[in-house]
Design an enzyme around this catalytic site. Structure first.
Site, mmCIF file in Angstrom:
data_model
loop_
_atom_site.group_PDB
_atom_site.id
_atom_site.type_symbol
_atom_site.label_atom_id
_atom_site.label_comp_id
_atom_site.label_asym_id
_atom_site.label_seq_id
_atom_site.Cartn_x
_atom_site.Cartn_y
_atom_site.Cartn_z
ATOM 1 N N ASN A 46 4.879 -6.784 24.484
ATOM 2 C CA ASN A 46 3.869 -6.384 23.240
ATOM 3 C C ASN A 46 2.804 -7.077 23.398
ATOM 4 O O ASN A 46 2.595 -8.418 23.202
ATOM 5 C CB ASN A 46 4.850 -6.323 22.148
ATOM 6 N N CYS A 77 -1.499 -5.068 15.751
ATOM 7 C CA CYS A 77 -1.288 -4.310 16.979
ATOM 8 C C CYS A 77 -2.124 -3.073 16.688
ATOM 9 O O CYS A 77 -2.342 -2.192 17.828
ATOM 10 C CB CYS A 77 0.266 -3.951 16.917
ATOM 11 N N HIS A 87 1.665 2.380 20.922
ATOM 12 C CA HIS A 87 1.798 1.136 20.927
ATOM 13 C C HIS A 87 3.115 0.678 21.636
ATOM 14 O O HIS A 87 4.109 1.035 21.500
ATOM 15 C CB HIS A 87 1.572 0.629 19.411
HETATM 16 O O1 UT7 Z 1 3.980 -4.729 17.349
HETATM 17 C C1 UT7 Z 1 4.585 -4.141 16.217
HETATM 18 C C2 UT7 Z 1 5.790 -5.212 15.557
HETATM 19 N N1 UT7 Z 1 6.835 -5.634 16.370
HETATM 20 C C3 UT7 Z 1 7.800 -4.507 16.362
HETATM 21 O O2 UT7 Z 1 7.535 -3.448 16.533
HETATM 22 C C4 UT7 Z 1 9.310 -5.144 16.894
HETATM 23 C C5 UT7 Z 1 10.225 -4.480 16.068
HETATM 24 N N2 UT7 Z 1 11.335 -4.695 16.396
HETATM 25 C C6 UT7 Z 1 12.270 -4.895 17.331
HETATM 26 O O3 UT7 Z 1 11.509 -4.625 18.534
HETATM 27 C C7 UT7 Z 1 13.901 -5.458 17.485
HETATM 28 O O4 UT7 Z 1 14.296 -5.505 16.242
HETATM 29 C C8 UT7 Z 1 14.004 -6.485 18.391
HETATM 30 C C9 UT7 Z 1 13.852 -6.467 19.970
HETATM 31 C C10 UT7 Z 1 13.066 -7.610 17.700
HETATM 32 C C11 UT7 Z 1 15.250 -7.059 18.085
HETATM 33 O O5 UT7 Z 1 16.194 -6.052 18.623
HETATM 34 P P1 UT7 Z 1 17.701 -5.768 17.835
HETATM 35 O O6 UT7 Z 1 18.385 -4.534 18.529
HETATM 36 O O7 UT7 Z 1 17.055 -5.132 16.303
HETATM 37 O O8 UT7 Z 1 18.366 -7.050 17.523
HETATM 38 P P2 UT7 Z 1 18.755 -7.821 16.409
HETATM 39 O O9 UT7 Z 1 17.544 -8.554 15.555
HETATM 40 O O10 UT7 Z 1 19.712 -6.885 15.360
HETATM 41 O O11 UT7 Z 1 19.827 -8.812 16.790
HETATM 42 C C12 UT7 Z 1 20.878 -8.636 17.690
HETATM 43 C C13 UT7 Z 1 21.274 -9.882 17.962
HETATM 44 C C14 UT7 Z 1 21.465 -10.861 17.123
HETATM 45 O O12 UT7 Z 1 22.859 -11.450 17.174
HETATM 46 P P3 UT7 Z 1 24.075 -11.435 16.379
HETATM 47 O O13 UT7 Z 1 23.606 -11.953 14.955
HETATM 48 O O14 UT7 Z 1 24.482 -10.076 16.192
HETATM 49 O O15 UT7 Z 1 25.178 -12.452 16.985
HETATM 50 C C15 UT7 Z 1 20.441 -12.072 17.407
HETATM 51 O O16 UT7 Z 1 20.516 -13.286 17.104
HETATM 52 O O17 UT7 Z 1 20.875 -10.398 19.066
HETATM 53 C C16 UT7 Z 1 20.475 -11.668 18.946
HETATM 54 N N3 UT7 Z 1 19.178 -11.968 19.567
HETATM 55 C C17 UT7 Z 1 19.173 -12.384 20.793
HETATM 56 N N4 UT7 Z 1 20.248 -12.371 22.115
HETATM 57 C C18 UT7 Z 1 19.798 -12.799 23.300
HETATM 58 C C19 UT7 Z 1 17.923 -11.961 19.037
HETATM 59 N N5 UT7 Z 1 17.061 -12.056 20.277
HETATM 60 C C20 UT7 Z 1 17.798 -12.573 21.356
HETATM 61 C C21 UT7 Z 1 17.283 -13.190 22.275
HETATM 62 N N6 UT7 Z 1 18.277 -13.124 23.414
HETATM 63 N N7 UT7 Z 1 16.180 -12.945 23.143
#
Ligand code: UT7
Length: 322
Positions: A279, A113, A249
């Protein structure tokens, strides 16, 4: 003293738009989850036939027109991308050919990125050394071709696009400072597991996927983007209040908001496009720049800090007077 200055900007996004509602039909997700956790509402997705170089050429044409130059004036092409058309030749040479120009150096930089920030920083050195009079710098990605559309933790995040700038020498900045960094110890948090010397011959199309520890990446991204901005401001003795715009970014609205908060910068001074583009990796910063230049928010003479963070991890900033 020679400085470099952005003489024109451009962008191109594939025509096909995928909304959160479209994704609800493919994976177990919801518009509400995607909006609240990422800020993304829609993203552009290239067709099977579209190549990253196709997006680059359209973005380049926009930037060339905006700068009031012709393609023949270009004497350097640098492209930041992680999703080139081919393993070789490098994508910058393919773009050169498609633009109908020949002979000038043309190369690509892979920094995930942060690719555009790395490419612009490199170009700045060429210009300052007096070697380059008119550079085409692009950040571009068809990252959706690396996506596993059954993996809801990554497929909702990304989109495709290209952003381009024309950079020329100037008597005064222009680009005031550039800061790049990287730390390979974070490789396992965000990577694509197949490459030329690793398992390429084994992998069928669609057999691989982006591996990301979202939570961990989130935390390091907020910390790093805050630090990168502070380093750029302190190195130049500039107060955050003097900044007209921050172009971070565009990975996640919550990361952008947290970065602005860390810096004590109001969101009114932050360019945000993640809702429309998702992204787009190396394309996100130059496309956000072009969006804000063309809608009249960014004006000539304003002080702008661009910064990015990505797989590796890599990071970097460019502070400039537009
Ligand atoms: O470009 C540079 C690199 N990338 C980034 O900078 C991305 C950085 N990370 C993020 O943006 C966030 O961590 C994410 C958007 C990827 C995820 O958000 P989060 O608030 O950290 O969610 P999480 O991974 O803690 O997941 C929370 C819950 C989980 O369920 P449980 O375990 O709490 O039951 C996931 O399974 O959300 C669930 N989940 C989803 N639910 C519905 C994960 N993806 C999805 C989805 N739809 N697409």
């Amino acid at each position: 003293m020679i400085y470099s200055k952005i003489a024109g900007t451009g962008r191109y996004l594939p025509e096909r738009i995928m909304t959160n509602a479209d994704l609800e039909k493919i994976v177990d997700t919801s518009d509400e989850w995607i909006r609240t956790r990422t800020g993304v509402e829609r993203r552009h997705v290239a067709t099977e036939d579209q190549l990253t170089s196709d997006l680059c050429v359209e973005a380049a044409k926009n930037a060339i027109e905006d700068a009031g130059i012709t393609a023949e004036d270009i004497d350097l092409i640098v492209v930041g991308t992680t999703s080139p058309d081919l393993i070789f030749p490098n994508i910058a040479t393919i773009i050169q050919e498609k633009l109908g120009i020949h002979g000038c150096p043309a190369f690509s930089i892979e920094a995930a990125c942060t690719g555009f920030i790395y490419a612009l920083t490199t170009t700045d050195k060429f210009i300052r050394a007096g070697e380059t009079k008119c550079a085409l710098v692009i950040g571009a990605e068809i990252i959706t071709k690396l996506i596993d559309w059954t993996d809801r933790t990554t497929c909702v995040l990304f989109g495709d696009g290209a952003g381009a700038v024309i950079v020329k020498p100037a008597d005064e900045p222009g680009i005031i400072s550039t800061h790049l960094g990287a730390d390979g110890k974070y490789k396992e948090l965000l990577y694509y597991p197949v490459g030329v010397s690793k398992d390429l011959y084994k992998a069928g199309v669609g057999d691989s996927r982006i591996i990301m520890s979202g939570n961990e990446v989130f935390k390091v991204a907020v910390k790093t983007l805050g630090n990168v901005a502070t380093i750029a401001l302190e190195a130049n003795g500039i107060d955050k209040d003097d900044l007209d715009w921050l172009i971070p970014h565009q990975a996640n609205l919550r990361i952008i908001q947290a970065t602005a908060k860390r810096l004590g910068l109001p969101m009114e001074k932050v360019i945000v496009t993640v809702q429309d583009h998702g992204n787009t990796s190396a394309a996100s910063v130059p496309m956000a720049l072009d969006v804000a230049v063309r809608d009249g928010r960014i004006k000539r003479g304003q002080l702008i800090l661009m910064e990015a963070f990505g797989g590796g991890f890599t990071w970097g900033s460019v502070l400039m007077r537009f």
